[in-house]
Write a protein that holds these residues in place. Structure first.
Motif, PDB file in Angstrom:
ATOM      1  N   GLY A 106       0.921  -1.548   0.100  1.00  0.00           N
ATOM      2  CA  GLY A 106       0.284   0.408  -0.060  1.00  0.00           C
ATOM      3  C   GLY A 106       1.008   1.655   0.468  1.00  0.00           C
ATOM      4  N   ILE A 107       2.215   1.385  -0.098  1.00  0.00           N
ATOM      5  CA  ILE A 107       2.858   3.078  -0.262  1.00  0.00           C
ATOM      6  C   ILE A 107       4.176   2.098  -1.373  1.00  0.00           C
ATOM      7  CG2 ILE A 107       4.862   3.515   0.884  1.00  0.00           C
ATOM      8  CD1 ILE A 107       4.058   2.093   3.538  1.00  0.00           C
ATOM      9  N   ASN A 108       4.244   1.195  -1.772  1.00  0.00           N
ATOM     10  CA  ASN A 108       5.026   1.359  -3.034  1.00  0.00           C
ATOM     11  C   ASN A 108       5.008  -0.219  -3.426  1.00  0.00           C
ATOM     12  OD1 ASN A 108       7.836   1.226  -4.564  1.00  0.00           O
ATOM     13  ND2 ASN A 108       8.925   0.786  -3.319  1.00  0.00           N
ATOM     14  N   GLY A 109       4.276  -0.147  -5.613  1.00  0.00           N
ATOM     15  CA  GLY A 109       4.340  -1.413  -6.215  1.00  0.00           C
ATOM     16  C   GLY A 109       3.532  -2.972  -5.606  1.00  0.00           C
ATOM     17  N   LYS A 110       2.941  -1.955  -4.628  1.00  0.00           N
ATOM     18  CA  LYS A 110       2.343  -3.514  -3.742  1.00  0.00           C
ATOM     19  C   LYS A 110       0.605  -2.539  -3.396  1.00  0.00           C
ATOM     20  CE  LYS A 110       1.313  -6.966  -2.722  1.00  0.00           C
ATOM     21  NZ  LYS A 110       0.871  -8.959  -3.143  1.00  0.00           N
ATOM     22  N   ASP A 111      -0.704  -3.338  -4.183  1.00  0.00           N
ATOM     23  CA  ASP A 111      -1.463  -3.436  -3.592  1.00  0.00           C
ATOM     24  C   ASP A 111      -1.943  -3.443  -2.315  1.00  0.00           C
ATOM     25  OD1 ASP A 111      -2.888  -2.228  -5.532  1.00  0.00           O
ATOM     26  OD2 ASP A 111      -3.672  -3.810  -6.249  1.00  0.00           O
ATOM     27  N   GLY A 112      -2.696  -2.564  -1.402  1.00  0.00           N
ATOM     28  CA  GLY A 112      -2.548  -2.635  -0.491  1.00  0.00           C
ATOM     29  C   GLY A 112      -3.745  -3.013   0.526  1.00  0.00           C
ATOM     30  N   VAL A 113      -4.259  -2.564   1.511  1.00  0.00           N
ATOM     31  CA  VAL A 113      -5.525  -3.385   2.299  1.00  0.00           C
ATOM     32  C   VAL A 113      -6.966  -3.133   2.274  1.00  0.00           C
ATOM     33  CG1 VAL A 113      -3.400  -4.532   3.333  1.00  0.00           C
ATOM     34  CG2 VAL A 113      -4.413  -2.594   4.460  1.00  0.00           C
ATOM     35  N   PHE A 114      -6.579  -1.941   1.827  1.00  0.00           N
ATOM     36  CA  PHE A 114      -8.343  -1.266   1.758  1.00  0.00           C
ATOM     37  C   PHE A 114      -8.766  -1.714   0.613  1.00  0.00           C
ATOM     38  CE2 PHE A 114      -6.292   3.279   3.773  1.00  0.00           C
ATOM     39  CZ  PHE A 114      -6.462   2.560   5.083  1.00  0.00           C
ATOM     40  N   SER A 115      -9.220  -2.751   1.123  1.00  0.00           N
ATOM     41  CA  SER A 115      -9.800  -3.593   0.664  1.00  0.00           C
ATOM     42  C   SER A 115     -10.605  -5.099   0.903  1.00  0.00           C
ATOM     43  CB  SER A 115      -9.315  -4.068  -1.069  1.00  0.00           C
ATOM     44  OG  SER A 115      -7.427  -4.745  -0.642  1.00  0.00           O
ATOM     45  N   GLU A 116     -10.955  -5.817   0.181  1.00  0.00           N
ATOM     46  CA  GLU A 116     -11.600  -6.868   0.745  1.00  0.00           C
ATOM     47  C   GLU A 116     -10.991  -8.118   0.970  1.00  0.00           C
ATOM     48  OE1 GLU A 116     -16.487  -7.310   0.031  1.00  0.00           O
ATOM     49  OE2 GLU A 116     -15.438  -6.272  -1.898  1.00  0.00           O
ATOM     50  N   TYR A 117      -9.919  -8.045   0.034  1.00  0.00           N
ATOM     51  CA  TYR A 117      -8.846  -9.626  -0.672  1.00  0.00           C
ATOM     52  C   TYR A 117      -7.505  -8.271  -0.171  1.00  0.00           C
ATOM     53  CZ  TYR A 117     -12.556 -12.539  -0.187  1.00  0.00           C
ATOM     54  OH  TYR A 117     -13.718 -13.349  -0.025  1.00  0.00           O
ATOM     55  N   VAL A 118      -6.113  -9.033   0.173  1.00  0.00           N
ATOM     56  CA  VAL A 118      -5.041  -8.858  -0.400  1.00  0.00           C
ATOM     57  C   VAL A 118      -4.381  -9.902  -0.286  1.00  0.00           C
ATOM     58  CG1 VAL A 118      -4.475  -8.961   1.943  1.00  0.00           C
ATOM     59  CG2 VAL A 118      -3.666  -7.041   0.395  1.00  0.00           C
ATOM     60  N   THR A 119      -2.893 -10.306  -1.584  1.00  0.00           N
ATOM     61  CA  THR A 119      -2.026 -11.010  -0.739  1.00  0.00           C
ATOM     62  C   THR A 119      -0.922 -10.138  -0.641  1.00  0.00           C
ATOM     63  OG1 THR A 119      -1.234 -10.345  -3.615  1.00  0.00           O
ATOM     64  CG2 THR A 119      -2.938 -11.936  -3.104  1.00  0.00           C
ATOM     65  N   LEU A 120      -0.091 -11.506   0.299  1.00  0.00           N
ATOM     66  CA  LEU A 120       1.782 -10.955   0.367  1.00  0.00           C
ATOM     67  C   LEU A 120       1.888 -12.648   1.250  1.00  0.00           C
ATOM     68  CD1 LEU A 120       0.469  -9.666   4.267  1.00  0.00           C
ATOM     69  CD2 LEU A 120       2.213  -9.087   2.146  1.00  0.00           C
TER      70      LEU A 120
END
Lengths: 327, 327
Positions: A111-125
């Motif tokens: 959510g800061i640089n190059g990777k979709d963050g967590v203000f969403s229903e799903y996230v990958t890590l």
């Protein structure tokens, strides 16, 4: 298993401005990644700085979260509540190999640089970034893991002993977490802030003091932790720290500030920048101390109410504002 | 003994502007002080900053000197060549009692704060501030004791080992002395500057490099010593130091500079201010190393020629300019 490549989700997408997208594709985890259904996410001052242009970022905002693992090649994670460290190193550089992924020059950051963050229903890590949340810790507490880990990281960067006189400048949500982390050292701790109500929240852990320039605190502290991110506070920190004392910089500064470093040279001050921390000490603290961090929650909003949530989060004197993503 | 209360002397007096006074009373030493006939004095960048208003000072300027003790209650000093530490603590506060007179809040500082300096034929200093100059050290070398001690003080404030990659930014007179001091650690040392001729002066002690922003030095150094006092160099220092590396601030900054400390937070950099040092290590270095510091002298002027001396000292690319006070 959710057919993650066909379903859509709600997501707060930032591209020069923030907007709610209701048809964002649910991300497909890479081989080394897990898919996490986000339960709660925290709004951080860094989100504001990103929206103000602190770093060039396009994508889903947000990096503080707790969720439930729904897809993962390591089956013991499936269905578990998890939090996740936010830096994703390249894995091959000398810094990554020394465990310093958070300083990898090629790193992505949730959510800061190059990777979709967590203000969403799903996230990958990446799976290696995940930590399972112990049962004793509620979702409302676990969502503090990332900023609390950053607070504990100060203790990795600066040795603080029982004898030290330590001041924290800034009674906001970051300052409050730092109070709780630093108080574990049993040092002589003072929180300096502007609002009686917020100072009260810290009174179980330290002395408190209203910022008042008429107080003569010159040279009174061995260590000063600056977590307001403004230049007047940085100047004040230089004033109240003793000669050869330490100032910890623990904030994101949005723009250039004006100052004269000569004071630091004259007093031979040490300044130490401190950023993200490992999650394990934060989780351990939450499990063992049973300190109620939920007192630091200002309000929780549904993602559909994101606009009022952000206004609340960035209004003067706000404590932690949470977004509820899924049940 | 000179009847010091009746005779007059030449002195460069600063009161918003600098002027040569030819009838300044020769100072009368207090009981704990010696009277010193100044032989040579060095012009320092701090003198320029004082003239530009860095600190409010009225009196005789100058703090780098070598002279001959002419009056002193400790008779072993009489007739000896001496140099003198420049900070005069109150002697009773907790800092003075811990040997940190240079951080005493009530301190006076020779030619900088509350105490007439050395751009004059005579000066007084507490006897405890004096060190006798060994015979092996010439006057032209001894006059470097104060800035060389400041250079060695860096080694008191930062541990530098043989394995460390260290950069010094600034090839001026201060950078040159720091090169010589830091090279004693046998670390991997690089001087980064703008002028070939000055870099050549350092080539016996370290690698040298012309400052060229196209060079990719990002994250290349464990320790960076910034001794130019300008904001571009401070930004460059943050760029070339590795994550969790150290920047030493060793310069006087005249005014406010614009900067965003977020870089320091993101890279978790340590900044360490370093000021004056004890004279003994500097004198020992000069006696034992036999390194010819007189190569760093640009020109020596009689006090009567002070105007051209100051123009020379503060012209771009100047090395150390000396004033000859008495024979």
């Amino acid at each position: 298993m959710i057919p993650s490549n066909s379903r859509k989700m709600k997501a707060l997408y930032f591209d020069k401005k923030l907007e709610l997208r209701k048809d964002y594709p649910i991300p497909v985890p890479a081989k080394n990644e897990a898919l996490i259904k986000v339960t709660l996410a925290g709004i951080c001052n860094t989100d504001k700085e990103i929206m103000n242009g602190y770093v060039p970022f396009t994508g889903i905002l947000g990096h503080e979260f707790v969720g439930i693992v729904t897809e993962c090649s390591q089956l013991e994670f499936i269905g578990k509540r998890a939090v996740g460290e936010i830096n994703i190193g390249c894995g091959v550089c000398s810094l990554c190999k020394r465990g310093m992924q958070n300083h990898c020059p090629q790193r992505k950051t949730l959510g800061i640089n190059g990777k979709d963050g967590v203000f969403s229903e799903y996230v990958t890590l990446p799976i290696e970034n995940l930590l399972i949340v112990p049962d004793e810790i509620s979702d409302e507490e676990a969502v503090f893991t990332e900023p609390l880990a950053a607070a504990f990281n100060i203790l990795q960067n600066v040795e603080i002993s029982k004898q030290d006189r330590v001041a924290i400048i800034g009674d906001g949500k970051l300052g409050q977490l730092i109070v709780r982390a630093v108080s574990t050292t049993l040092c002589d701790l003072t929180l300096i802030g502007k609002q009686e109500k917020k100072l009260e929240l810290a009174q179980d852990f330290c002395k408190t003091m209203i910022l008042n320039e008429s107080d003569d605190l010159e040279n009174s502290f061995d260590i000063v932790i600056e977590c307001t991110g403004n230049d007047a506070a940085l100047l004040f920190a230089g004033n109240i720290v003793r000669p050869k004392g330490t100032i910890v910089l623990k904030s994101t500064y949005a723009g250039q500030i004006k100052f004269n470093p000569s004071l630091w040279v004259r007093k031979e001050i040490r300044l130490i920048g401190s950023r993200c921390g490992h999650f394990a000490p934060a989780l351990q603290f939450m499990r063992e101390s049973r300190i109620d961090l939920t007192k630091l929650i200002d309000k929780t909003f549904l993602i559909d109410d994101w606009e009022i949530a952000f206004i609340t989060a960035f209004s003067k004197g706000a404590l932690k504002v949470l977004l509820k993503l899924t049940k």
